[in-house]
Design a protein around this motif. Structure first.
Motif, PDB file in Angstrom:
ATOM      1  N   ASP A  22      -6.410   1.292  -0.527  1.00  0.00           N
ATOM      2  CA  ASP A  22      -5.126   1.821  -0.994  1.00  0.00           C
ATOM      3  C   ASP A  22      -4.905   1.507  -2.465  1.00  0.00           C
ATOM      4  OD1 ASP A  22      -4.582   2.600   1.604  1.00  0.00           O
ATOM      5  OD2 ASP A  22      -2.552   1.770   1.616  1.00  0.00           O
ATOM      6  N   GLU A  23      -5.599   0.469  -2.964  1.00  0.00           N
ATOM      7  CA  GLU A  23      -5.296  -0.034  -4.302  1.00  0.00           C
ATOM      8  C   GLU A  23      -6.563  -0.249  -5.127  1.00  0.00           C
ATOM      9  OE1 GLU A  23      -1.171  -2.396  -3.233  1.00  0.00           O
ATOM     10  OE2 GLU A  23      -3.066  -3.451  -2.923  1.00  0.00           O
ATOM     11  N   VAL A  25      -4.575  -4.503  -0.825  1.00  0.00           N
ATOM     12  CA  VAL A  25      -4.962  -3.560   0.224  1.00  0.00           C
ATOM     13  C   VAL A  25      -6.131  -2.723  -0.296  1.00  0.00           C
ATOM     14  CG1 VAL A  25      -4.186  -1.774   1.826  1.00  0.00           C
ATOM     15  CG2 VAL A  25      -2.551  -3.458   0.945  1.00  0.00           C
ATOM     16  N   GLY A  52       0.816  -1.200   0.000  1.00  0.00           N
ATOM     17  CA  GLY A  52       0.000   0.000   0.000  1.00  0.00           C
ATOM     18  C   GLY A  52       0.856   1.258   0.000  1.00  0.00           C
ATOM     19  N   LYS A  53       0.189   2.416  -0.016  1.00  0.00           N
ATOM     20  CA  LYS A  53       0.870   3.720   0.027  1.00  0.00           C
ATOM     21  C   LYS A  53       1.945   3.855  -1.051  1.00  0.00           C
ATOM     22  CE  LYS A  53       0.258   4.509   5.025  1.00  0.00           C
ATOM     23  NZ  LYS A  53      -0.371   3.218   5.397  1.00  0.00           N
ATOM     24  N   SER A  61      -1.954   1.897  -7.350  1.00  0.00           N
ATOM     25  CA  SER A  61      -2.189   2.707  -6.166  1.00  0.00           C
ATOM     26  C   SER A  61      -3.393   3.607  -6.440  1.00  0.00           C
ATOM     27  CB  SER A  61      -0.948   3.553  -5.858  1.00  0.00           C
ATOM     28  OG  SER A  61      -1.069   4.213  -4.624  1.00  0.00           O
TER      29      SER A  61
END
Length: 264
Positions: free
Chosen positions: A194-195, A191, A121-122, A248
């Motif tokens: 996040d995705e 995630v 993530g991120k 992302s």
């Protein structure tokens, strides 16, 4: 470790591959313009026209990106090595052909990797350039309103998993894949929130691949302008049936990206 390897497969993270792509003479490092056209990179795509996606940027570490502002590139966190002063990256913009004499090449000055990024993530980062690239920028989605439909992907990445990087920018379109179906493919590696996933679940055949990491996934907004919805992140192989590309989700991080850019 499994997740990290999946993420890195969209960029040229393996030193030997990176060295091969950028140390060879220009005629060897990229596919010849007379090379067979099928399959093309992005996998299952076709060559973009000059000026079609003027916000696209090629980064010298073997990733893609998009102009968030004329002096800041939005890319993937896994493409960079932490945050801080950094003059080692060269951004190439303004062209489809990386060997064009019209290519605009600008060095980086700073990098900001998403705070808290740990490989899951991120997956976003910002690169500040020494001077602006005078090309149109790509606005980012600030809500989930555009997280559906058909998206455009573009990059200079490989024609197939493990293949060489390309001289010309290529493009393709991929449909949205909902979280439930994407989770069937990737389980807890995904995630949600996040995705965002996209691709042809049943047949595969169209996808991003090595060297496309950090590039944008985008679509038209209600006003007919391009808007970035995702950042090329990871996936299982390239264009494999049953395994969509994972990106992302830009809207999740839009406020953090804007804040970071204002302080970069």
């Amino acid at each position: 470790m499994k997740r990290i390897m999946r993420a890195l497969r969209r960029c040229l993270a393996v030193t030997a591959v990176l060295a091969a792509a950028f140390s060879l003479p220009a005629t060897d490092a990229f596919a010849s313009p007379t090379a067979p056209a099928s399959p093309t990179p992005v996998v299952g795509g076709k060559r973009a026209a000059q000026g079609e996606f003027p916000f696209m940027v090629r980064l010298s570490m073997g990733c893609g990106g998009a102009l968030y502002t004329q002096q800041i590139v939005l890319t993937a966190a896994h493409c960079v090595d932490g945050s801080g002063a950094n003059t080692s990256i060269t951004a190439t913009g303004g062209v489809v052909d990386l060997q064009s004499s019209s290519a605009i090449k600008v060095k980086s000055t700073k990098v900001l990797q998403a705070p808290g990024y740990n490989g899951k993530g991120k997956d976003w980062a910002l690169i500040k350039l020494a001077k602006p690239i005078n090309q149109p920028t790509l606005k980012i989605a600030t809500t989930t309103a555009y997280n559906s439909g058909t998206f455009t992907i573009a990059g200079w990445g490989a024609t197939r998993e493990g293949g060489g990087q390309q001289r010309y920018l290529n493009k393709a379109t991929v449909p949205f894949v909902n979280d439930a179906d994407c989770k069937k493919a990737y389980g807890d590696d995904l995630v949600p929130g996040d995705e965002i996933c996209a691709g042809y679940l049943d047949q595969g055949g169209v996808d991003t691949c090595q060297g496309d990491s950090g590039g944008p996934m985008f679509r038209m907004d209600d006003a007919g302008a391009w808007i970035q919805v995702g950042i090329v992140s990871w996936g299982n192989g390239c264009a494999e049936p049953g395994y969509p590309g994972v990106y992302s989700e830009v809207s999740t991080f839009a406020a953090a990206i804007a804040q970071a850019a204002s302080n970069l």
